[in-house]
Design an enzyme around this catalytic site. Structure first.
Site, PDB file in Angstrom:
ATOM      1  N   ASP A  93       0.829  -1.200   0.000  1.00 42.08           N
ATOM      2  CA  ASP A  93       0.000   0.000   0.000  1.00 42.08           C
ATOM      3  C   ASP A  93       0.868   1.257   0.000  1.00 42.08           C
ATOM      4  O   ASP A  93       1.543   1.543   0.984  1.00 42.08           O
ATOM      5  CB  ASP A  93      -0.891  -0.027   1.251  1.00 42.08           C
ATOM      6  CG  ASP A  93      -1.854   1.137   1.292  1.00 42.08           C
ATOM      7  OD1 ASP A  93      -2.055   1.791   0.257  1.00 42.08           O
ATOM      8  OD2 ASP A  93      -2.409   1.400   2.372  1.00 42.08           O
TER       9      ASP A  93
ATOM     10  N   ASP B 279      -2.224   5.769  -5.578  1.00 41.71           N
ATOM     11  CA  ASP B 279      -2.461   4.912  -4.421  1.00 41.71           C
ATOM     12  C   ASP B 279      -2.648   3.458  -4.825  1.00 41.71           C
ATOM     13  O   ASP B 279      -3.720   3.062  -5.273  1.00 41.71           O
ATOM     14  CB  ASP B 279      -3.695   5.420  -3.670  1.00 41.71           C
ATOM     15  CG  ASP B 279      -3.977   4.611  -2.422  1.00 41.71           C
ATOM     16  OD1 ASP B 279      -3.124   3.784  -2.027  1.00 41.71           O
ATOM     17  OD2 ASP B 279      -5.048   4.791  -1.825  1.00 41.71           O
TER      18      ASP B 279
END
Ligand SMILES: *[C@@H]1O[C@H](CO)[C@@H](O)[C@H](O)[C@H]1NC(C)=O
Ligand SMILES: *[C@@H]1O[C@H](CO)[C@@H](O)[C@H](O)[C@H]1NC(C)=O
Ligand SMILES: *[C@@H]1O[C@H](CO)[C@@H](O)[C@H](O)[C@H]1NC(C)=O
Ligand SMILES: *[C@@H]1O[C@H](CO)[C@@H](O)[C@H](O)[C@H]1NC(C)=O
Length: 494
Positions: free
Chosen positions: A84, A279
């Site tokens: 992430d 992201d």
């Protein structure tokens, strides 16, 4: 050990071993990452102010994310973590949490009592919350963190003592975004520790997610691989929050074109330049409503109340058109995203069918570009965008380098960062990025290809703007704090 089952069996699929890391050459470490579904994972966007985005959440559950296998502690305990770039802590559920005791944590968990090198450094000082109200609270600890043959000897990590999330996360963003609580200060997270221990020369990494249909990609710490992209890498600015600190990978999206055999349409938004976060922890992409309306029109996607999102026939995968995303002004990099990267399965079983309307009877898929209906953000370029780009994240110079990805590349030519703070290798800086603060010249869409992608013989495919947005369905309760901070002020010259 209880709660620490093998991650190899997910949804009945036997997956090849992953997470094999290699020290490619001096100062560069590679992890292999693998696309996986997980029915229980929450959205990876940290919840900053109690906001809820149901549409994002649903997608995260369905689409899963990118995972890597690693080992923590001595002797090593195997855990599989979701990669992430939108958060900044490596954390893992404690084997003794009820979520692991009750259901078994199929991606692995950590038993601190079984590690001889475990050291508690921040009791009750780790606390992360995500937009769906799931979260993890617990401790910070230091221990050995290993991927394949590469060990970080002293890494600070979070231990989810009280959590409803049955898997760990490898957050690799800026230290400013760490989930510290109760006075625990900023600490050296993964990239910083790798640099401190001499494994890499600069705090930087390159992410290659690869094709939607491929299961494996890679992340390269401390280097780039020139065989994983086409053309040249171009460096662009990351924008800080209004206080001048860097929290997230925010870059300026300055143009969007829809290109097909029928022409080249310029799409516009009153939000240009749009501050978008790159992201990897978000599966779809979310842009302002005004431009997304034009995007949906181009591809013939319709908002569907039942799913709370824009859907389209799965056959649109074969449409011979693409969107060209432009960054950092007219001479900045452009990334083309083809339709076959933007049409995704809506369910894990056989696809539902349209029951009425222009697509009646056809199989339904979800579209990779959605909107949250807000003109303030957050705006996210998630995996549906990132797969088409090779992205280098330079946390020292606060720059991103972009090029179009080379899908399924098997070749490799790794170049290491020369030293701490050296610029991204083989990349040139986009010129005149100061101009990004200006409003674009074109403020109304210019449709030269008035039929949109009008492809596959379906002349009714773009017979008008999607009308029903049903935005109330999306339950947008508020704006994440991160975006309150960066939102409107991001391109203001400080
Ligand atoms: C391990 O890392 C922590 C956190 O950065 C630091 O305080 C500590 O001194 C380090 N321990 C060793 C043995 O290097
Ligand atoms: C990449 O490989 C996958 C899996 O083998 C395949 O389905 C896909 O079409 C390939 N993509 C390209 C662009 O060649
Ligand atoms: C589409 O049009 C824009 C603006 O006119 C231009 O900059 C861009 O190169 C065009 N793209 C293609 C693929 O023709
Ligand atoms: C387009 O719409 C018209 C009228 O609604 C219909 O008669 C025609 O069959 C449609 N064409 C296609 C290719 O779906």
């Amino acid at each position: 050990m209880k709660g620490c089952t093998s991650p190899a069996l997910v949804f009945g699929l036997v997956l090849p071993q992953l997470g094999l890391a290699q020290k490619i050459l001096d100062g560069v470490v590679q992890w292999n990452i693998q696309k996986r579904h997980a029915s229980t994972i929450p959205n990876r966007l940290p919840r900053r102010a109690g906001s809820t985005y149901d549409a994002i959440l649903r997608n995260e559950r369905l689409q899963g994310g990118y995972y890597t296998d690693c080992e923590m502690g001595t002797p090593g305990q195997k855990v599989t973590l979701q990669l992430d770039t939108g958060s900044s802590d490596i954390w893992v559920p404690d084997s003794a949490t009820s979520v692991c005791e009750d259901n078994g944590c199929q991606f692995g968990s950590f038993d601190p009592g079984s590690s001889s090198t475990f050291k508690l450094v921040g009791k009750d000082q780790f606390s992360i919350n995500y937009v769906d109200k799931s979260g993890a609270n617990g401790d910070y600890f230091t221990d050995v963190f290993k991927i394949g043959g590469v060990a970080v000897k002293n890494l600070t990590m979070g231990l989810g003592v009280d959590t409803d999330i049955p898997q760990g996360v490898a957050g690799i963003g800026y230290p400013n975004n760490e989930a510290t609580a109760n006075g625990y200060g900023k600490y050296p997270n993964l990239a910083v520790s790798m640099a401190d221990e001499g494994l890499i020369k600069s705090m930087a990494y390159s992410l290659w997610l690869n094709d939607l249909d491929a299961s494996q990609g890679s992340i390269l710490f401390g280097g780039i691989d020139t065989k994983k992209y086409k053309g040249d890498l171009t460096r662009i600015k990351i924008y800080p929050a209004v206080n001048g600190e860097y929290f997230a990978f925010i870059v300026a999206l300055t143009s969007l074109h829809a290109v097909s055999s029928s022409g080249n349409d310029t799409l516009t938004s009153k939000s240009f330049p749009i501050p978008v976060v790159l992201d990897s922890g978000t599966t779809l992409s979310y842009l302002p409503q005004d431009i997304v309306q034009q995007v949906w029109y181009e591809v013939g996607a319709d908002y569907d109340d039942r799913f709370g999102m824009a859907v389209l026939p799965c056959s649109k995968q074969k449409t011979d058109g693409y969107f060209s995303f432009g960054f950092a002004g007219p001479n900045g990099p452009r990334i083309n995203v083809r339709m076959d990267e933007l049409v995704l399965d809506l369910t894990t079983g056989s696809p539902p069918k349209f029951t009425s309307g222009r697509y009646k009877g056809q199989e339904m898929c979800e579209f990779g570009i959605q909107t949250l209906g807000s003109s303030d953000g957050p705006f996210l370029l998630g995996d549906t965008f990132l797969r088409s780009a090779y992205v280098v994240y330079d946390l020292v110079n606060n720059e991103i380098a972009l090029a179009e990805t080379q899908f399924n590349s098997t070749g490799s030519n790794v170049v290491a960062f020369a030293s701490m703070g050296a610029p991204i290798p083989s990349a040139t800086q986009a010129p005149n990025q100061a101009a990004v603060t200006m409003k674009p010249e074109v403020t109304t869409p210019a449709y030269s290809a008035s039929d949109g992608f009008g492809d596959d013989g379906d002349e009714n495919a773009s017979s008008g703007m999607p009308s029903a947005f049903g935005l109330a369905q999306m339950s947008v309760m508020g704006v994440a704090m991160l975006f309150t901070m960066i939102g409107s002020g991001v391109f203001v010259v400080l």
